[in-house]
Design a protein around this motif. Structure first.
Motif, PDB file in Angstrom:
ATOM      1  N   MET A  93       0.841  -1.176   0.000  1.00  0.00           N
ATOM      2  CA  MET A  93       0.000   0.000   0.000  1.00  0.00           C
ATOM      3  C   MET A  93       0.891   1.245   0.000  1.00  0.00           C
ATOM      4  N   ASN A  94       0.548   2.215  -0.821  1.00  0.00           N
ATOM      5  CA  ASN A  94       1.262   3.488  -0.846  1.00  0.00           C
ATOM      6  C   ASN A  94       0.417   4.528  -0.111  1.00  0.00           C
ATOM      7  N   GLU A  95       0.944   5.023   0.982  1.00  0.00           N
ATOM      8  CA  GLU A  95       0.201   5.966   1.821  1.00  0.00           C
ATOM      9  C   GLU A  95       0.205   7.390   1.274  1.00  0.00           C
ATOM     10  N   VAL A  96       1.139   7.727   0.409  1.00  0.00           N
ATOM     11  CA  VAL A  96       1.296   9.106  -0.056  1.00  0.00           C
ATOM     12  C   VAL A  96       0.028   9.666  -0.703  1.00  0.00           C
ATOM     13  N   PRO A  97      -0.651   8.944  -1.625  1.00  0.00           N
ATOM     14  CA  PRO A  97      -1.881   9.509  -2.190  1.00  0.00           C
ATOM     15  C   PRO A  97      -2.964   9.766  -1.137  1.00  0.00           C
ATOM     16  N   ARG A  98      -3.015   8.934  -0.117  1.00  0.00           N
ATOM     17  CA  ARG A  98      -3.993   9.129   0.951  1.00  0.00           C
ATOM     18  C   ARG A  98      -3.668  10.397   1.755  1.00  0.00           C
ATOM     19  N   ILE A  99      -2.383  10.652   1.950  1.00  0.00           N
ATOM     20  CA  ILE A  99      -1.986  11.866   2.665  1.00  0.00           C
ATOM     21  C   ILE A  99      -2.298  13.097   1.827  1.00  0.00           C
ATOM     22  N   TYR A 100      -2.062  13.031   0.522  1.00  0.00           N
ATOM     23  CA  TYR A 100      -2.458  14.140  -0.351  1.00  0.00           C
ATOM     24  C   TYR A 100      -3.939  14.461  -0.169  1.00  0.00           C
ATOM     25  N   LYS A 101      -4.787  13.432  -0.215  1.00  0.00           N
ATOM     26  CA  LYS A 101      -6.238  13.636  -0.067  1.00  0.00           C
ATOM     27  C   LYS A 101      -6.569  14.216   1.302  1.00  0.00           C
ATOM     28  N   PHE A 136       4.968  16.951  -1.732  1.00  0.00           N
ATOM     29  CA  PHE A 136       5.788  15.881  -1.160  1.00  0.00           C
ATOM     30  C   PHE A 136       7.239  16.339  -1.148  1.00  0.00           C
ATOM     31  N   GLN A 137       7.920  16.127  -0.017  1.00  0.00           N
ATOM     32  CA  GLN A 137       9.312  16.562   0.112  1.00  0.00           C
ATOM     33  C   GLN A 137      10.293  15.410   0.246  1.00  0.00           C
ATOM     34  N   SER A 138       9.933  14.400   1.022  1.00  0.00           N
ATOM     35  CA  SER A 138      10.888  13.337   1.334  1.00  0.00           C
ATOM     36  C   SER A 138      10.128  12.083   1.741  1.00  0.00           C
ATOM     37  N   PRO A 139      10.658  10.909   1.372  1.00  0.00           N
ATOM     38  CA  PRO A 139       9.980   9.687   1.801  1.00  0.00           C
ATOM     39  C   PRO A 139      10.025   9.490   3.307  1.00  0.00           C
ATOM     40  N   GLY A 140      10.986  10.080   3.989  1.00  0.00           N
ATOM     41  CA  GLY A 140      11.041  10.015   5.433  1.00  0.00           C
ATOM     42  C   GLY A 140      11.382   8.658   6.019  1.00  0.00           C
ATOM     43  N   GLY A 141      11.136   7.607   5.293  1.00  0.00           N
ATOM     44  CA  GLY A 141      11.465   6.269   5.779  1.00  0.00           C
ATOM     45  C   GLY A 141      10.290   5.560   6.415  1.00  0.00           C
ATOM     46  N   ASP A 142      10.197   4.277   6.163  1.00  0.00           N
ATOM     47  CA  ASP A 142       9.171   3.441   6.774  1.00  0.00           C
ATOM     48  C   ASP A 142       9.676   2.927   8.114  1.00  0.00           C
ATOM     49  N   LEU A 177       5.196  -1.140   9.769  1.00  0.00           N
ATOM     50  CA  LEU A 177       4.267  -0.605  10.756  1.00  0.00           C
ATOM     51  C   LEU A 177       3.660   0.716  10.326  1.00  0.00           C
ATOM     52  N   MET A 178       4.480   1.576   9.711  1.00  0.00           N
ATOM     53  CA  MET A 178       3.970   2.872   9.262  1.00  0.00           C
ATOM     54  C   MET A 178       4.927   3.509   8.271  1.00  0.00           C
ATOM     55  N   ALA A 179       4.371   4.428   7.503  1.00  0.00           N
ATOM     56  CA  ALA A 179       5.164   5.281   6.613  1.00  0.00           C
ATOM     57  C   ALA A 179       5.273   6.651   7.270  1.00  0.00           C
ATOM     58  N   ARG A 180       6.388   7.344   7.013  1.00  0.00           N
ATOM     59  CA  ARG A 180       6.611   8.654   7.632  1.00  0.00           C
ATOM     60  C   ARG A 180       7.083   9.695   6.617  1.00  0.00           C
ATOM     61  N   PRO A 181       6.331   9.911   5.541  1.00  0.00           N
ATOM     62  CA  PRO A 181       6.760  10.887   4.542  1.00  0.00           C
ATOM     63  C   PRO A 181       6.663  12.321   5.058  1.00  0.00           C
ATOM     64  N   GLU A 182       7.428  13.184   4.421  1.00  0.00           N
ATOM     65  CA  GLU A 182       7.435  14.598   4.787  1.00  0.00           C
ATOM     66  C   GLU A 182       6.867  15.427   3.645  1.00  0.00           C
ATOM     67  N   PHE A 183       6.045  16.418   4.015  1.00  0.00           N
ATOM     68  CA  PHE A 183       5.420  17.319   3.057  1.00  0.00           C
ATOM     69  C   PHE A 183       5.705  18.757   3.459  1.00  0.00           C
ATOM     70  N   ARG A 188       6.054  16.113   9.106  1.00  0.00           N
ATOM     71  CA  ARG A 188       6.169  14.661   8.978  1.00  0.00           C
ATOM     72  C   ARG A 188       4.788  14.080   9.247  1.00  0.00           C
ATOM     73  N   PHE A 189       4.320  13.283   8.288  1.00  0.00           N
ATOM     74  CA  PHE A 189       3.032  12.609   8.421  1.00  0.00           C
ATOM     75  C   PHE A 189       3.301  11.146   8.755  1.00  0.00           C
ATOM     76  N   ASP A 190       2.669  10.657   9.807  1.00  0.00           N
ATOM     77  CA  ASP A 190       2.706   9.243  10.135  1.00  0.00           C
ATOM     78  C   ASP A 190       1.417   8.626   9.614  1.00  0.00           C
ATOM     79  N   ALA A 191       1.532   7.537   8.859  1.00  0.00           N
ATOM     80  CA  ALA A 191       0.352   6.876   8.303  1.00  0.00           C
ATOM     81  C   ALA A 191       0.462   5.375   8.545  1.00  0.00           C
ATOM     82  N   TYR A 192      -0.586   4.818   9.148  1.00  0.00           N
ATOM     83  CA  TYR A 192      -0.593   3.374   9.433  1.00  0.00           C
ATOM     84  C   TYR A 192      -2.032   2.886   9.482  1.00  0.00           C
TER      85      TYR A 192
END
Length: 142
Positions: free
Chosen positions: A1-9, A48-54, A63-69, A136-140
């Motif tokens: 699952m890619n969390e980035v599109p969900r964070i955009y929304k 979107f700025q950085s993948p931030g690391g899972d 467990l979670m994605a931590r991208p930065e916007f 930093r967005f945490d998504a899980y």
């Protein structure tokens, strides 16, 4: 699952749903990635700025994605009170909030650093000011 599109929304929906912010930017003043040619200023812009690391668990479990916007206000001319008010409002909307949203994903945000800079040419019509933050967005999964 890619969390980035969900964070955009989620960012788009959260900013557009806020009545005090809409009073500053209007009903269509939230944009992702690019500002349309005929957009009215001031406006909110995020990208979107950085993948931030899972964050991984034991074995193959993510467990979670931590991208930065970057989420910011953009206005024509120098720094203004409207830009400051809009940036403060964005920070209130995003900072330390967690919401279960799209597809049962929990999304939360924390500001990592402020953003403030001017850009443009010598003419006042070509000058813009940017004010906001890197979040930093945490998504899980809930």
């Amino acid at each position: 699952m890619n969390e980035v599109p969900r964070i955009y929304k989620w960012i788009q929906a959260a900013l557009l749903a806020d009545v005090p912010l809409r009073a500053i930017i209007g009903t269509a003043g939230v944009y992702a990635d690019r500002i349309p040619a005929k957009a009215a200023f001031p406006l909110a812009l995020f990208n979107f700025q950085s993948p931030g690391g899972d964050v991984a668990g034991s074995g193959p479990v993510r467990l979670m994605a931590r991208p930065e916007f970057q989420v910011k206000m953009v206005g024509k001319g120098p720094l203004s009170q409207k830009l400051q008010d809009g940036s403060d409002r964005i920070d209130e909307i995003l900072q330390n909030v967690a919401a279960v949203t799209f597809d049962g994903i929990v999304i939360s945000a924390r500001r990592l650093s402020p953003v403030a800079y001017a850009e443009g040419g010598a003419d006042a019509d070509q000058q813009y000011f940017h004010l906001g933050g890197i979040y930093r967005f945490d998504a899980y999964k809930a």
